[in-house]
Design a protein around this motif. Structure first.
Motif, PDB file in Angstrom:
ATOM      1  N   VAL A 114       0.843  -1.201   0.000  1.00  0.00           N
ATOM      2  CA  VAL A 114       0.000   0.000   0.000  1.00  0.00           C
ATOM      3  C   VAL A 114       0.877   1.248   0.000  1.00  0.00           C
ATOM      4  CG1 VAL A 114      -1.664   1.349   1.351  1.00  0.00           C
ATOM      5  CG2 VAL A 114      -1.979  -1.111   1.076  1.00  0.00           C
ATOM      6  N   ARG A 115       1.896   1.255   0.820  1.00  0.00           N
ATOM      7  CA  ARG A 115       2.797   2.417   0.885  1.00  0.00           C
ATOM      8  C   ARG A 115       3.487   2.652  -0.462  1.00  0.00           C
ATOM      9  NH1 ARG A 115       2.959   1.078   6.289  1.00  0.00           N
ATOM     10  NH2 ARG A 115       4.546  -0.534   6.212  1.00  0.00           N
ATOM     11  N   ARG A 116       3.951   1.554  -1.082  1.00  0.00           N
ATOM     12  CA  ARG A 116       4.597   1.682  -2.398  1.00  0.00           C
ATOM     13  C   ARG A 116       3.624   2.210  -3.445  1.00  0.00           C
ATOM     14  NH1 ARG A 116       6.214  -3.832  -2.328  1.00  0.00           N
ATOM     15  NH2 ARG A 116       5.457  -3.969  -4.454  1.00  0.00           N
ATOM     16  N   LEU A 117       2.406   1.703  -3.438  1.00  0.00           N
ATOM     17  CA  LEU A 117       1.396   2.142  -4.395  1.00  0.00           C
ATOM     18  C   LEU A 117       1.078   3.620  -4.209  1.00  0.00           C
ATOM     19  CD1 LEU A 117      -0.624   1.593  -6.660  1.00  0.00           C
ATOM     20  CD2 LEU A 117      -2.239   0.793  -4.915  1.00  0.00           C
ATOM     21  N   GLU A 118       0.916   4.044  -2.962  1.00  0.00           N
ATOM     22  CA  GLU A 118       0.627   5.453  -2.709  1.00  0.00           C
ATOM     23  C   GLU A 118       1.784   6.347  -3.147  1.00  0.00           C
ATOM     24  OE1 GLU A 118      -0.617   5.778   1.378  1.00  0.00           O
ATOM     25  OE2 GLU A 118      -2.637   5.084   0.882  1.00  0.00           O
ATOM     26  N   ALA A 119       3.005   5.906  -2.901  1.00  0.00           N
ATOM     27  CA  ALA A 119       4.171   6.683  -3.339  1.00  0.00           C
ATOM     28  C   ALA A 119       4.190   6.786  -4.869  1.00  0.00           C
ATOM     29  CB  ALA A 119       5.458   6.041  -2.831  1.00  0.00           C
ATOM     30  N   LEU A 121       1.498   6.494  -6.942  1.00  0.00           N
ATOM     31  CA  LEU A 121       0.353   7.275  -7.414  1.00  0.00           C
ATOM     32  C   LEU A 121       0.523   8.776  -7.201  1.00  0.00           C
ATOM     33  CD1 LEU A 121      -2.666   5.141  -6.143  1.00  0.00           C
ATOM     34  CD2 LEU A 121      -2.048   5.588  -8.526  1.00  0.00           C
ATOM     35  N   PHE A 122       1.115   9.138  -6.081  1.00  0.00           N
ATOM     36  CA  PHE A 122       1.152  10.546  -5.693  1.00  0.00           C
ATOM     37  C   PHE A 122       2.552  11.147  -5.753  1.00  0.00           C
ATOM     38  CE2 PHE A 122      -2.414   8.558  -3.318  1.00  0.00           C
ATOM     39  CZ  PHE A 122      -3.418   9.071  -4.128  1.00  0.00           C
ATOM     40  N   ALA A 123       3.408  10.565  -6.579  1.00  0.00           N
ATOM     41  CA  ALA A 123       4.794  11.033  -6.700  1.00  0.00           C
ATOM     42  C   ALA A 123       4.870  12.509  -7.110  1.00  0.00           C
ATOM     43  CB  ALA A 123       5.555  10.167  -7.695  1.00  0.00           C
TER      44      ALA A 123
END
Length: 162
Positions: A114-119, A121-123
């Motif tokens: 989840v943390r990797r995905l959020e990073a 998506l919102f880079a």
């Protein structure tokens, strides 16, 4: 010439949310696949982490899902040896659902996903922009009657592929 009644889809927030939602859902599923779980499993395991030992009925009520959907979801997690059903200590007619040690490891790894995905998506957003987006999305979800922390995909009576 563009007809003002039909603005480009890329200028319509509802379309953008749908587009991002579909992308995020697919990407999340891809990232969870090596853990042998899907988004529905992740949601259920997260709920159990907070409500370990509740009955299937209690869990279903919390999620707002039909008991048949709950049974199917627990069956899948049981096959993966992530949860166990046991007789409820005070109600012999009910089964309580418990996380097994393997589930705690899977949850830790899934949360990192989840943390990797959020990073990912919102880079393009800075910290303040991310916080603003989060507040706006929370407010929009609440104003549309969505329950915090409960994905509406879990509440449907039909089972969807994970």
């Amino acid at each position: 010439m563009t007809d003002p009644r039909f603005p480009p889809l890329s200028d319509q927030p509802a379309f953008l949310l749908g587009q991002l939602g579909a992308y995020t859902s697919g990407r999340f599923g891809e990232l969870l696949a090596p853990l042998d779980i899907g988004p529905r499993h992740f949601g259920m395991l997260r709920l159990l982490r907070e409500h370990d030992g509740q009955t299937q009925q209690q869990l279903g009520e919390t999620l707002g899902i039909h008991r048949n959907v709950m049974v199917g979801l627990v069956d899948e997690l049981e096959k993966r040896q992530l949860v166990a059903r046991r007789r409820h200590p005070t109600d012999r007619r009910a089964h309580a659902v418990y996380l097994l040690p393997a589930a705690r490891d899977v949850l830790t790894r899934a949360q990192e996903t989840v943390r990797r995905l959020e990073a990912e998506l919102f880079a393009e957003l800075d910290t303040d922009e991310r916080a603003t987006l989060q507040r706006l999305l929370q407010r929009t979800a609440a104003s549309n009657g969505l329950r915090p922390g409960i994905h509406p995909g879990l509440t449907h009576d039909r089972m969807r592929p994970c």
